[in-house]
Design a protein around this motif. Structure first.
Motif, PDB file in Angstrom:
ATOM      1  N   UNK A 181       0.846  -1.194   0.000  1.00  0.00           N
ATOM      2  CA  UNK A 181       0.000   0.000   0.000  1.00  0.00           C
ATOM      3  C   UNK A 181       0.884   1.247   0.000  1.00  0.00           C
ATOM      4  N   UNK A 182       0.541   2.216  -0.834  1.00  0.00           N
ATOM      5  CA  UNK A 182       1.353   3.420  -0.982  1.00  0.00           C
ATOM      6  C   UNK A 182       0.887   4.487   0.013  1.00  0.00           C
ATOM      7  N   UNK A 183       1.755   4.843   0.950  1.00  0.00           N
ATOM      8  CA  UNK A 183       1.424   5.861   1.947  1.00  0.00           C
ATOM      9  C   UNK A 183       2.121   7.194   1.647  1.00  0.00           C
ATOM     10  N   UNK A 184       2.677   7.342   0.470  1.00  0.00           N
ATOM     11  CA  UNK A 184       3.359   8.591   0.133  1.00  0.00           C
ATOM     12  C   UNK A 184       2.341   9.691  -0.143  1.00  0.00           C
ATOM     13  N   UNK A 185       2.771  10.927   0.099  1.00  0.00           N
ATOM     14  CA  UNK A 185       1.894  12.076  -0.097  1.00  0.00           C
ATOM     15  C   UNK A 185       2.092  12.670  -1.479  1.00  0.00           C
ATOM     16  N   UNK A 186       1.028  13.281  -2.004  1.00  0.00           N
ATOM     17  CA  UNK A 186       1.118  13.932  -3.305  1.00  0.00           C
ATOM     18  C   UNK A 186       1.935  15.217  -3.179  1.00  0.00           C
ATOM     19  N   UNK A 187       2.309  15.760  -4.300  1.00  0.00           N
ATOM     20  CA  UNK A 187       3.056  17.021  -4.291  1.00  0.00           C
ATOM     21  C   UNK A 187       2.221  18.132  -3.663  1.00  0.00           C
ATOM     22  N   UNK A 188       0.906  18.138  -3.960  1.00  0.00           N
ATOM     23  CA  UNK A 188       0.031  19.166  -3.398  1.00  0.00           C
ATOM     24  C   UNK A 188      -0.059  19.046  -1.875  1.00  0.00           C
ATOM     25  N   UNK A 189      -0.117  17.820  -1.376  1.00  0.00           N
ATOM     26  CA  UNK A 189      -0.186  17.615   0.076  1.00  0.00           C
ATOM     27  C   UNK A 189       1.116  18.007   0.761  1.00  0.00           C
ATOM     28  N   UNK A 190       2.234  17.763   0.092  1.00  0.00           N
ATOM     29  CA  UNK A 190       3.524  18.183   0.647  1.00  0.00           C
ATOM     30  C   UNK A 190       3.613  19.707   0.706  1.00  0.00           C
ATOM     31  N   UNK A 191       3.122  20.366  -0.337  1.00  0.00           N
ATOM     32  CA  UNK A 191       3.106  21.831  -0.348  1.00  0.00           C
ATOM     33  C   UNK A 191       2.187  22.369   0.748  1.00  0.00           C
ATOM     34  N   UNK A 192       1.039  21.700   0.932  1.00  0.00           N
ATOM     35  CA  UNK A 192       0.113  22.101   1.979  1.00  0.00           C
ATOM     36  C   UNK A 192       0.776  21.965   3.349  1.00  0.00           C
ATOM     37  N   UNK A 193       1.432  20.844   3.585  1.00  0.00           N
ATOM     38  CA  UNK A 193       2.128  20.630   4.852  1.00  0.00           C
ATOM     39  C   UNK A 193       3.172  21.718   5.091  1.00  0.00           C
ATOM     40  N   UNK A 194       3.969  21.996   4.070  1.00  0.00           N
ATOM     41  CA  UNK A 194       5.028  23.004   4.215  1.00  0.00           C
ATOM     42  C   UNK A 194       4.448  24.384   4.493  1.00  0.00           C
TER      43      UNK A 194
END
Length: 378
Positions: free
Chosen positions: A1-14
């Protein structure tokens, strides 16, 4: 199962992490808590400008069409920063009731005001005799012409002193503990017959004991069908449990980070505390609890769209882990800080207070263990 975050979610986190680092440091938080209002409305307005209040709502509702994972990302960063603003009661709980059960007119009227930061909601559900049972309700809503009259008491209503509207559970039928006969109502917090006794909570929030005495509401203040609100309540509370678990991820990570930093600088017998093997083992155990919190949170968030029994079981498991890990990590973090760990001047004690308060919200470890057993053992 892939638990990696999308680029948009990484930007949101940052984006959220950067905002909290720049605008929500520990001293500012303490100043907000000590202020008469207990929060800074300007910060809430900035959350609105950043789009954080719009994330869970569809584009048709005026939101950004985000997923539960997007909400999880936001709440994790809020946990790291010990954010006290009413995101959970307004966006997750209040917004959840409107998203999933509100009429088109209710959604059109209220969701845009949640999104722009001008509307704060509070969920008034807990009653003195109920313990953690969401269906144990004595508050009544009796028909009065085309509307209803509400009478009853609600306790520990988080964010009620800040709220513009309350979302109230009340009986329109059935017995005290029946799951049928429960309805949800939108009530103006300043309506005639609504009174509050407000107080600060141990974790820096504001709450109130709410009394409803012959409070009249129109028929269109009801959310969903009369007497059929309980499934919606369970669904939205499961979303709230996942949001709390996400906040706990950030909270637990930060308690571990602060403890590691402290033990690297605090010296005993001419060497840092972090050099002592027994303390290394203690922090390794704390790390394991952090990762278990992450795993159960991820699973519960993924299962929010699963069949009902799977969703409930995953949310209960996440809440059990939140409580167990919060107690273990918090107690050890405070102990490794020594007496300084419980002073107002150090943040670690405040993180532990929040972890302790979160354990009691919507059911403690024992409650959700029983719930998990009932759901999984048939």
């Amino acid at each position: 199962m892939d638990f990696s975050f999308t680029e948009e979610q990484t930007l949101l986190r940052n984006s959220v992490a950067r905002f909290i680092e720049d605008n929500y440091d520990f001293d500012k938080r303490r100043a907000m808590i000590r202020s008469p209002q207990g929060r800074d409305p300007a910060t809430w307005a900035q959350f609105a400008e950043l789009g954080l209040l719009a994330v869970p709502f569809t584009e048709e509702q005026g939101g950004l069409g985000g997923t539960p994972t997007d909400t999880m990302v936001i709440l994790e960063e809020f946990g790291k920063g010990l954010v006290i603003d009413p995101y959970l009661p307004t966006v997750v709980l209040g917004g959840g009731f409107l998203r999933l059960g509100g009429s088109s007119s209710q959604q059109a009227e209220l969701i845009p005001h949640i999104v722009d930061g001008s509307l704060i909601l509070a969920f008034a559900y807990a009653e003195r005799q109920a313990r953690y049972d969401l269906n144990d309700i004595l508050c009544t809503a009796k028909k009065d012409g085309s509307g209803y009259v509400l009478n009853g008491q609600k306790g520990v209503v988080i964010a009620a002193p800040w709220a513009d509207r309350l979302i109230v559970t009340a009986r329109t039928g059935g017995g005290q503990r029946d799951k049928g006969g429960i309805s949800l109502f939108l009530v103006d917090a300043k309506a005639k017959g609504v009174s509050m006794r407000a107080y600060p909570t141990v974790d820096g929030q504001r709450a109130a004991e709410v009394s409803l005495e012959n409070v009249s509401v129109p028929a269109d203040a009801r959310i969903g069908a009369e007497g059929e609100a309980f499934p919606l309540i369970e669904t939205v509370v499961d979303h709230a449990l996942c949001a709390l678990s996400a906040e706990a991820m950030g909270l637990h990570r930060r308690m571990l980070e602060l403890t590691i930093e402290y033990t690297r600088t605090r010296k005993q017998f001419d060497q840092p505390l972090s050099k002592f093997q027994v303390l290394q083992h203690r922090m390794a155990d704390m790390y394991i609890h952090v990762e278990e919190t992450v795993s159960t949170c991820y699973m519960a968030t993924i299962k929010l769209d699963a069949p009902e029994t799977e969703r409930k079981a995953a949310a209960a498991a996440a809440k059990v882990q939140l409580g167990r890990a919060g107690k273990f990590i918090g107690q050890n973090a405070v102990q490794l800080h020594g007496g300084m760990g419980v002073t107002e001047e150090m943040s670690i004690g405040h993180y532990f207070k929040r972890a302790t308060a979160m354990n009691a919200m919507f059911g403690d470890v024992d409650h959700h263990l029983r719930r998990f057993e009932a759901l999984t053992q048939g």
